[in-house]
Structure formats: C-alpha cells, structure tokens
Design a protein around this motif. Structure first.
Motif, PDB file in Angstrom:
ATOM      1  N   LEU A  22       0.967  -1.666   0.129  1.00 51.64           N
ATOM      2  CA  LEU A  22      -0.379  -0.348   0.457  1.00 51.64           C
ATOM      3  C   LEU A  22       1.187   1.508   0.221  1.00 51.64           C
ATOM      4  CD1 LEU A  22      -2.862  -1.344   2.522  1.00 51.64           C
ATOM      5  CD2 LEU A  22      -3.185  -0.844   0.297  1.00 51.64           C
ATOM      6  N   ALA A  23       1.875   1.576   0.139  1.00 50.88           N
ATOM      7  CA  ALA A  23       2.789   2.298   0.967  1.00 50.88           C
ATOM      8  C   ALA A  23       3.388   2.539  -0.896  1.00 50.88           C
ATOM      9  CB  ALA A  23       4.383   2.078   1.813  1.00 50.88           C
ATOM     10  N   VAL A  24       3.402   1.506  -1.646  1.00 50.63           N
ATOM     11  CA  VAL A  24       3.719   1.609  -2.903  1.00 50.63           C
ATOM     12  C   VAL A  24       2.751   2.441  -3.591  1.00 50.63           C
ATOM     13  CG1 VAL A  24       4.858   1.085  -5.157  1.00 50.63           C
ATOM     14  CG2 VAL A  24       5.821   0.071  -2.526  1.00 50.63           C
ATOM     15  N   LYS A  25       1.780   1.717  -3.653  1.00 45.48           N
ATOM     16  CA  LYS A  25       0.727   2.250  -4.262  1.00 45.48           C
ATOM     17  C   LYS A  25       0.265   3.901  -3.866  1.00 45.48           C
ATOM     18  CE  LYS A  25      -3.542   1.257  -7.000  1.00 45.48           C
ATOM     19  NZ  LYS A  25      -3.107   1.320  -8.355  1.00 45.48           N
ATOM     20  N   GLU A  26       0.219   4.312  -2.710  1.00 47.27           N
ATOM     21  CA  GLU A  26       0.754   5.979  -2.531  1.00 47.27           C
ATOM     22  C   GLU A  26       1.431   6.759  -2.741  1.00 47.27           C
ATOM     23  OE1 GLU A  26       0.468   5.706   2.063  1.00 47.27           O
ATOM     24  OE2 GLU A  26      -1.839   4.152   1.839  1.00 47.27           O
ATOM     25  N   ASN A  27       2.634   6.044  -2.818  1.00 46.17           N
ATOM     26  CA  ASN A  27       3.466   7.181  -3.208  1.00 46.17           C
ATOM     27  C   ASN A  27       4.676   5.913  -3.816  1.00 46.17           C
ATOM     28  OD1 ASN A  27       5.899   8.209  -4.050  1.00 46.17           O
ATOM     29  ND2 ASN A  27       6.022   9.193  -1.729  1.00 46.17           N
ATOM     30  N   PRO A  28       3.932   5.711  -5.642  1.00 47.40           N
ATOM     31  CA  PRO A  28       4.830   5.181  -6.529  1.00 47.40           C
ATOM     32  C   PRO A  28       6.893   4.565  -5.780  1.00 47.40           C
ATOM     33  CG  PRO A  28       3.388   5.874  -7.505  1.00 47.40           C
ATOM     34  CD  PRO A  28       3.591   6.956  -6.317  1.00 47.40           C
ATOM     35  N   ASP A  29       7.261   6.608  -5.199  1.00 46.61           N
ATOM     36  CA  ASP A  29       8.485   6.606  -5.151  1.00 46.61           C
ATOM     37  C   ASP A  29       9.003   5.493  -4.305  1.00 46.61           C
ATOM     38  OD1 ASP A  29       9.425   8.729  -6.576  1.00 46.61           O
ATOM     39  OD2 ASP A  29       8.743   9.562  -5.369  1.00 46.61           O
ATOM     40  N   ASN A  30       8.313   4.901  -3.174  1.00 52.30           N
ATOM     41  CA  ASN A  30       8.847   4.141  -2.468  1.00 52.30           C
ATOM     42  C   ASN A  30       8.595   2.520  -2.494  1.00 52.30           C
ATOM     43  OD1 ASN A  30       7.903   5.808   0.182  1.00 52.30           O
ATOM     44  ND2 ASN A  30       5.898   5.149  -0.044  1.00 52.30           N
ATOM     45  N   LEU A  31       8.938   2.272  -3.960  1.00 59.18           N
ATOM     46  CA  LEU A  31       9.227   1.559  -4.328  1.00 59.18           C
ATOM     47  C   LEU A  31      11.284   1.309  -4.696  1.00 59.18           C
ATOM     48  CD1 LEU A  31       8.868  -1.117  -6.338  1.00 59.18           C
ATOM     49  CD2 LEU A  31       8.109  -0.221  -7.977  1.00 59.18           C
ATOM     50  N   HIS A  32      11.359   2.360  -5.011  1.00 61.84           N
ATOM     51  CA  HIS A  32      12.869   2.536  -5.574  1.00 61.84           C
ATOM     52  C   HIS A  32      13.204   2.746  -3.940  1.00 61.84           C
ATOM     53  CE1 HIS A  32      16.367   3.921  -6.374  1.00 61.84           C
ATOM     54  NE2 HIS A  32      16.296   4.413  -5.988  1.00 61.84           N
ATOM     55  N   THR A  33      12.785   2.917  -2.592  1.00 60.91           N
ATOM     56  CA  THR A  33      13.073   2.760  -1.623  1.00 60.91           C
ATOM     57  C   THR A  33      13.385   1.920  -1.235  1.00 60.91           C
ATOM     58  OG1 THR A  33      12.205   5.123  -0.951  1.00 60.91           O
ATOM     59  CG2 THR A  33      13.038   3.948   0.916  1.00 60.91           C
ATOM     60  N   LEU A  34      11.701   1.019  -1.188  1.00 60.25           N
ATOM     61  CA  LEU A  34      12.235  -0.483  -0.812  1.00 60.25           C
ATOM     62  C   LEU A  34      13.077  -1.551  -1.478  1.00 60.25           C
ATOM     63  CD1 LEU A  34       8.263  -0.673  -0.551  1.00 60.25           C
ATOM     64  CD2 LEU A  34       9.005  -1.224   1.526  1.00 60.25           C
ATOM     65  N   GLN A  35      12.944  -1.675  -2.618  1.00 65.26           N
ATOM     66  CA  GLN A  35      14.274  -2.198  -3.337  1.00 65.26           C
ATOM     67  C   GLN A  35      15.651  -1.717  -3.011  1.00 65.26           C
ATOM     68  OE1 GLN A  35      15.478  -1.248  -7.546  1.00 65.26           O
ATOM     69  NE2 GLN A  35      16.055  -3.592  -7.935  1.00 65.26           N
ATOM     70  N   ALA A  36      15.743  -0.381  -2.379  1.00 66.83           N
ATOM     71  CA  ALA A  36      16.972  -0.056  -1.878  1.00 66.83           C
ATOM     72  C   ALA A  36      16.991  -0.887  -1.090  1.00 66.83           C
ATOM     73  CB  ALA A  36      17.464   1.546  -2.323  1.00 66.83           C
ATOM     74  N   LEU A  37      16.820  -0.417   0.074  1.00 68.24           N
ATOM     75  CA  LEU A  37      16.637  -1.302   1.499  1.00 68.24           C
ATOM     76  C   LEU A  37      16.676  -2.265   1.853  1.00 68.24           C
ATOM     77  CD1 LEU A  37      13.326   0.579   3.527  1.00 68.24           C
ATOM     78  CD2 LEU A  37      15.371   0.572   3.869  1.00 68.24           C
ATOM     79  N   THR A  38      16.498  -3.388   0.545  1.00 74.02           N
ATOM     80  CA  THR A  38      16.160  -5.245  -0.344  1.00 74.02           C
ATOM     81  C   THR A  38      18.038  -4.738  -0.212  1.00 74.02           C
ATOM     82  OG1 THR A  38      14.401  -4.928  -0.518  1.00 74.02           O
ATOM     83  CG2 THR A  38      15.440  -6.936  -1.019  1.00 74.02           C
ATOM     84  N   LEU A  39      18.184  -3.863  -1.079  1.00 70.63           N
ATOM     85  CA  LEU A  39      19.717  -4.259  -2.138  1.00 70.63           C
ATOM     86  C   LEU A  39      20.789  -3.833  -0.775  1.00 70.63           C
ATOM     87  CD1 LEU A  39      18.865  -3.179  -5.377  1.00 70.63           C
ATOM     88  CD2 LEU A  39      19.100  -5.732  -4.673  1.00 70.63           C
TER      89      LEU A  39
END
Length: 527
Positions: A127-144
C-alpha cells in the motif's frame, strides 16, 4: 557434485604476427559453442590474458538463453569456486556462502529485513507503494542494502573476495522477489492476481548493483500466494519423484500447502499463521531473547516455562503458545471447545483487557517483573481459528483426491515455526493429523536450503521446471466442504475425537494423574 557454475583452466595460443585474433574471440574459440562474455568479464581480458601468458581460468555460469563467461582469472584457480544462497523473508533475511566444490557452508549471515520500516505486514508495504510510487525504489534500495551487507559479512568471515562468487540463488515469496527486483507487487494482491512475473529468469548481478561476478537465480513462483520460497522448499522433498502421496506445509504469516507425487502436485495457500506466531496476544512476540518458547504443566498442576536465551520472560512466541494450549487442554485447564476452566488452576482468572475495555478470562502464565503476562479467552479463540485454517487446508485437500491421512507417506514441515515447536503439542491441538511420528520430516528454512541445493546441483533447474509443470493451484475458499471442515476443526483437537487416538490416550493418562477434584483443590502457579 554437479554445481550450478563451472570453472575451466585454459591454455590459449598466444597472439603473433600470423595470429591476430582478438582476445574475446580467442577466448571464445576455446569454449563450447553458445558461450558469451559478460561486459565485466570482457573488461578483464586485458591485461589479464597478457600478464598470465594466456593461461587463465574462466568461470561459466548459466545465463538467459546460454552460458555466460562471468570472470577470467590468471593461472589455475579451478580449486576455488563459491556461491551464495539467500532467503528473503518478510521479517528476516538469511544468507550462506557455499564452497561449490565441497558443498560446505563457509559463512552465514542474517538480518532483519529493512523493509519492516514500512510495516511488519507485507500489505502495508504494498500500500505504501500504491500511495507513493517513489516508495518502490526505497523498498528495493533497503533490500539491496541488506543483501550487500550480508555479502560483505559472509565474504569477510570466509576470506573470499565478493568478485569470486560465481552465482547467487534467491528464495522468497512473490512479493519479496518483486521488491528485490524493483517491480511493483500490487497485482500480487489485486484480482485477477497477475503479478509482473512468476519467473523473472536469470539476471546479471551488475543490474542490481551487487558486487559478485556471477548471475542471480530467483526461484520461480507457481501463483501469487505460492512463491519461490515454496518451489525452493520443494527441492528439499521428494514430492515430484515419489510414487505415493506426500504433504508439504510451510506455516509463516500465511500457510502454504502442497499435496502430491510424481504424477501431480495440488497447491494452495491461506491465512493460517498470525496467531500461531504469537501475533494475536498482547504479550505475543517473535522467538527473541526473553520469549517463552516451552511450557509444561507437571503432575503437581504447576506451569513451568523456558525462555529463549534463558532470560527473564518478556512475552510468549508461537511455540510457547502451542505448548500452552496443548498442555492446558491435557491438564483440564481448557476444554475441547477452547473454554478456560477457572476451577482447574488459580493461574486462570479475570484480567482487565485495555483493548476490549472489559474483564476477560485468561491464563496468567508468567510475570515480567510485577506485570502479569497472560493469554486470554479471546486469544484462545483467535488461535483456534488459525489452527483450524491450517488443519482444514490439509483435510480439504486430502478429501479432494479421496485420500485419508493414513495414506500419506510423508509430511514435510517447513518454516521457522515448523522447526521450533513441539510436534506432540501441534498434534495435541489438532494442527496436524495424528500420524505415526516417523512420517513427519522437519525441514527448517527450506527456502534457504533449496536455494543452496540449486547451487550444488544444476539438475535442480530441470526439477523446478517439472514442479511447475505438475502444479495445479487451488482456491481453498471455493472448495466443497471447506467451511464445514473449518468449523469442525475449531475444537481441541477436533470435533471427531476418533481422528486423534494418541491425543485421547494422553488425555486419559493425564486424567489419572489429575483427578477432577484434585485439580480444583490444589493450588498452582506459574514458576
């Protein structure tokens, strides 16, 4: 051992006035047809070939549609080949550095998944990605970032440079692998459930900014709720090769179940895990230091416990809850419908529930200092619902192929919960069928173990294809008698007690130890 990657020592003809073949073409001429050099490898050719007198070792790694030459080293280094296996759990990530020649694990690392900054629940992150697409990059960056740190730690422990790693295999559920690759997972949870990928194919580590030389192999999914963690886990079983039927069950936040043999694999998933992991109780917690993980009620009717690390109790984790319900049932503290019996022990009393703003019956099983730790009547109800869901998935799937539990040849149990609980407690509450105990096979983190198996046996790639070809995904909610079976399973151990002869036998033995009058008369407490 038939490892996923291969190293070959080559003696190449040195260039001369009459032999002006370029370095890339010179190297490829000495390799099987279909090999190709990655850009990173091509950048190494000069001065490595020249300085090594054209005696070099190349690392061959399966790629997308062929074989990639991912590294060239001076001299003969065929006695050294390494791989990484990774499990991306929604809460915890685990990694192993493996010697691909001996099969030994050289180093291990684990960390909390930094995605939890967006919430412990996977849906919160989606839902965080749905609300703000920039969060997708953040979540990937955290994982990597988590992955890079674990690579660094594993390589430092073993004294292996990251660039010497020739491949990494990755297990994880569909959502976790989407975040790992920077793909929006919205369609994992949105009808008609068509995510970006089920099988992302072979990827270059450089595309993800990872410091290893080899390629990345993500375990393929079967469906939105049956991800690469399950296909990876199935590599640790023989479901796809055996003649008789077997079951595979992985209980985490959700429960994933597979029934089958070499002719077919029926698979399904459902919400079976939160209460079993301690999520429903106010004092529930993960299996961390201070968590009560074992409970016994002795012949003196007193409750005793063990904690993770032997520390003072802070709460109770899933295995402790399982023991609490099982021991409470066998000792007469809880009846078959899940109702607390106040006359059975002074540990059972009314407590004030801030959430519900009322007094509720509860078992006070320990104290955190002077603060009571308790499990309420409502918590027991939530537990029974989750227990019933896991039981019903098994029962309904078996009924769909007209098979009784006694006909199952093996029952594979995966996941952290399946590793740390007491099997007798799980059967006592009716979580699993009452089978001969030797039929149960405890796998632990089968997602990580399956990823390691792929590193060591390239033939597992064909097995994964076969598993996917045999798979049929079922929707439990749409299956006949699922709701009826669910209601029947909300009792301890089940409304049909004849299905649990060993539990009934233990119950009779306990009743001899604890006569009803003695239970009510003796004072008990939580040590």
């Amino acid at each position: 051992m038939n490892a996923l990657t291969e190293k070959r020592y080559l003696t190449l003809p040195e260039p001369s006035a009459g032999d002006t073949l370029a370095a890339r073409e010179r190297l490829l001429a000495a390799l099987p047809e279909g090999c190709r050099l990655t850009l990173g490898c091509m950048q190494q050719l000069y001065p490595v070939l020249h300085e090594a007198g054209y005696r070099v070792t190349v690392t061959l790694c399966p790629g997308a549609g062929g074989t990639d030459v991912v590294r060239v080293e001076p001299g003969d280094t065929t006695d050294r080949n390494y791989g990484l296996c990774l499990d991306i759990g929604s809460t915890t990530m685990q990694m192993e550095l493996v010697d691909l020649l001996s099969g030994k694990t050289l180093a291990e690392a684990a960390c909390t998944n930094s995605q939890t900054q967006f919430g412990a629940n996977i849906l919160d992150r989606i839902l965080a990605v749905k609300e703000n697409p920039d969060n997708l990059h953040t979540l990937q960056a955290l994982t990597l970032d988590d992955v890079r740190q674990m690579i660094e730690r594993c390589c430092a422990q073993a004294g292996v440079p990251p660039e010497a790693v020739s491949a990494m295999t990755v297990g994880g559920n569909t959502t976790m692998l989407h975040f790992f690759l920077g793909c929006d997972p919205w369609q994992v949870f949105q009808s008609p459930y068509t995510p970006v990928f089920f099988d992302p194919g072979v990827l270059r580590a450089s595309e993800l900014g990872l410091p290893i030389a080899g390629n990345i192999f993500c375990m393929p999914a079967i469906a939105n709720y049956l991800g690469g963690d399950i296909t990876s886990g199935l590599l640790m079983t023989d479901l796809d090769t055996r003649e008789d039927l077997a079951l595979f069950l992985d209980i985490g936040t959700n429960g994933e179940l597979v029934l089958g043999c070499r002719e077919f694999l029926l698979m399904g998933a459902g919400a079976a895990g939160p209460a079993l992991e301690g999520a429903v109780s106010r004092s529930g917690m993960r299996a961390e230091p201070g968590a009560i993980c074992r409970i016994k009620i002795g012949p003196d009717n007193r409750l005793r416990y063990e904690t993770v690390g032997g520390l003072p109790p802070k709460g109770i984790c899933g295995s402790g809850i399982l023991d609490l319900i099982a021991e409470g049932f066998l000792s007469g503290w809880i009846d078959s419908a899940g109702n607390l019996q106040k006359s059975a022990s002074p540990c059972i009393c009314d407590v004030w529930d801030d959430t519900r703003q009322r007094n509720v019956p509860a078992i006070i099983y320990a104290y955190d200092g002077n603060v009571p730790l308790y499990f309420t009547q409502d918590d027991i109800g939530e537990f029974l619902t989750c227990k019933a869901a896991a039981h019903t998935m098994v029962a309904t799937l078996l009924e769909s192929v007209n098979v009784s539990p006694s006909e199952i040849g093996a029952f594979y149990l995966a996941g952290g919960f399946g590793t740390h609980y007491d099997l007798e407690s799980a059967i006592t509450v009716g979580l699993y069928p009452d089978l001969p105990r030797e039929k149960f096979k405890i796998l632990g983190n089968s997602s990580l173990a399956g990823a390691k198996r792929l590193l060591l046996d390239t033939g597992c790639r064909a097995r994964l294809d076969q598993i996917r070809a045999l798979a049929t995904y079922v929707q439990f909610g749409e299956m006949e008698k699922f709701v009826e079976n669910m209601q029947a399973a909300r009792f301890l151990p089940h409304t049909d007690a004849s299905r649990y002869p060993s539990v009934m036998r233990r119950l009779r033995e306990r009743s001899k130890t604890f006569p009803p009058g003695k239970l009510a008369a003796e004072r008990s407490g939580a040590d």
